[in-house]
Design a protein around this motif. Sequence first.
Motif, mmCIF file in Angstrom:
data_model
loop_
_atom_site.group_PDB
_atom_site.id
_atom_site.type_symbol
_atom_site.label_atom_id
_atom_site.label_comp_id
_atom_site.label_asym_id
_atom_site.label_seq_id
_atom_site.Cartn_x
_atom_site.Cartn_y
_atom_site.Cartn_z
ATOM 1 N N VAL A 224 0.853 -1.124 -0.117
ATOM 2 C CA VAL A 224 -0.032 0.018 -0.084
ATOM 3 C C VAL A 224 1.114 1.206 0.041
ATOM 4 C CG1 VAL A 224 -1.659 1.212 1.305
ATOM 5 C CG2 VAL A 224 -1.744 -1.248 1.314
ATOM 6 N N ASP B 74 -7.521 1.743 6.926
ATOM 7 C CA ASP B 74 -8.514 0.870 7.059
ATOM 8 C C ASP B 74 -8.389 -0.146 5.922
ATOM 9 O OD1 ASP B 74 -9.504 2.307 8.981
ATOM 10 O OD2 ASP B 74 -11.288 3.274 7.750
ATOM 11 N N ARG B 75 -7.620 0.299 4.793
ATOM 12 C CA ARG B 75 -7.285 -0.697 3.627
ATOM 13 C C ARG B 75 -6.183 -1.814 4.333
ATOM 14 N NH1 ARG B 75 -4.388 0.150 -1.390
ATOM 15 N NH2 ARG B 75 -4.739 -1.965 -2.075
#
Lengths: 262, 276
Positions: free
Chosen positions: A223, A243-244
Amino acid sequence: MDNAKTMIEVRDCWKSFPGKKAGEQVHVLERVNLDVHAGEFVCVVGPSGCGKSTLLNIIGGFIKETRGTAKVAGSPVNGPDPRRIFVFQENGVFPWLTVEENIGFGLMSKSAAHREERVAHYIGMVGLTGFEKSYPRELSGGMRQRVEIARALAADAEVLYMDEPFGALDFLTRLKMRADLIRIWQAEKKTIVFVTHDIEEAVQLADRVVVMSKRPATVAEEVKIDLPRPRDLDSPGYLGARDRIFAIMGMDVHGGGAGDPR
Amino acid sequence: MPTKDCRGEKCPRESKPNVLKNPVNRFAPILLPAATAAIFLLIWHLLVRLSGSDLFPTPLDVARGIQELVEKGLLLKYIVASLFRVSWGFMLAVLVGVPLGLILGWFRPAFQALNPMIQILRPISPIAWIPVAILWFGIADSAPVFLIFLASVFPITVSSMAAVQNMQLVYLRAAQNFGVTGMQLFRRVIFPAALPQIITGIRIALGIAWLVVVAAEMIAVNSGLGYLIIDARNAGKRYDLVVAGMVMIGLIGLVLDLLIRRLERFDEVKWGYGQR
């Protein structure tokens, strides 16, 4: 960032350890691929015991991979190297040396004048001025960890490997250390690989977060955290990235309360 | 003192609630052992009186015995003789035991080759070596020196060896990471990391050395506190002098331990002894 030169290159890396029973093998890492650019700050997160530290120890040169390759600065890793300093999770500071002796430990081959100058510089940078002659046992945990970081920085390494360096610190000290580390990283332009189990910490620090799966661990997803520093911990970008990562690790933040997954 | 100010962070080694403020507690370290000694001496005195023994001395007889030894100039002479033997045997044991232990702890093949031999020799009491020592060295000073060396070299070797083997891996890794190898690694990391435990081994060995010198002097030589005890018994059943010798041995043993404990107070090794 994409055109920056690659500092660390891990290809199809596997690691297994002998298990408790004879002949049994415990597979810790499986098919791990990782690239880190020069000057990049990468955090590695994953469930406890998944093999994050093992991966870091492999690129640090303390453990040999079972299969695959780990290269740093273009050459295969063959043991520890002073150009790439490991910041340990537990106390790696030498208790028989004073703060300034610890920080100067990696500079023994340099002239005394050069050493003193660098030691003084980094003592100031990590906020330990006045504690030069103190012994580690006279310091708090947070101060000892700062000695360790200053020791790593003073050696002028290109790369820092940090294995949950703030794990043992209390909450406020941890926040301060994160801010200090970002400040130092921005000033010194090191490459940093930072292992943590704290997702919030990873998102606050990293250019990129590498999320590992459960054991046998592989890279589940990466990410990119493309947010300006200092980071606003209430911004939608920050919360979205956080949150990912929670979602990748199989946790529903909105259903289950607290942010720190422990 | 900068070390007192932890800049708002937690100081993990802050002093405990101050017990020294209580006046009773302040004198306790002196009063309590003094009271114990007084009671012990009183019971000793009463038991001798009640039993009606004319051979076993009362505490007062022992004090007179010590005075007699001082007046004859024997006490100092014997103490010096015993300390001389201990110093030599013990120093040789440190000079051999510490390097040997470090090498055995660090080099696995050396450990594998020598450790079984050491473990076989170690449980043999130094007393068992007395006949051998007399055979090899006669009744000269070198016989007890050899026995003391033998008694103290094993605890020193074994504790130095264990100190290296139990060293925290993180120190070694940090040192290797900074490119420190070979003799530098020994001098800058392995030795200082092992030093607290080496000093503990040395302290235990000194206690053993003092035990052994007395035993050795009972047989092999004609001076020293051990000789005094045997000689006082053989030449006229002077039990006041026997016990006087015992008291001096105990007191000197205490002083030796207090002196060697000072080594544990150096800043370079204090970390190894926890909170005291």
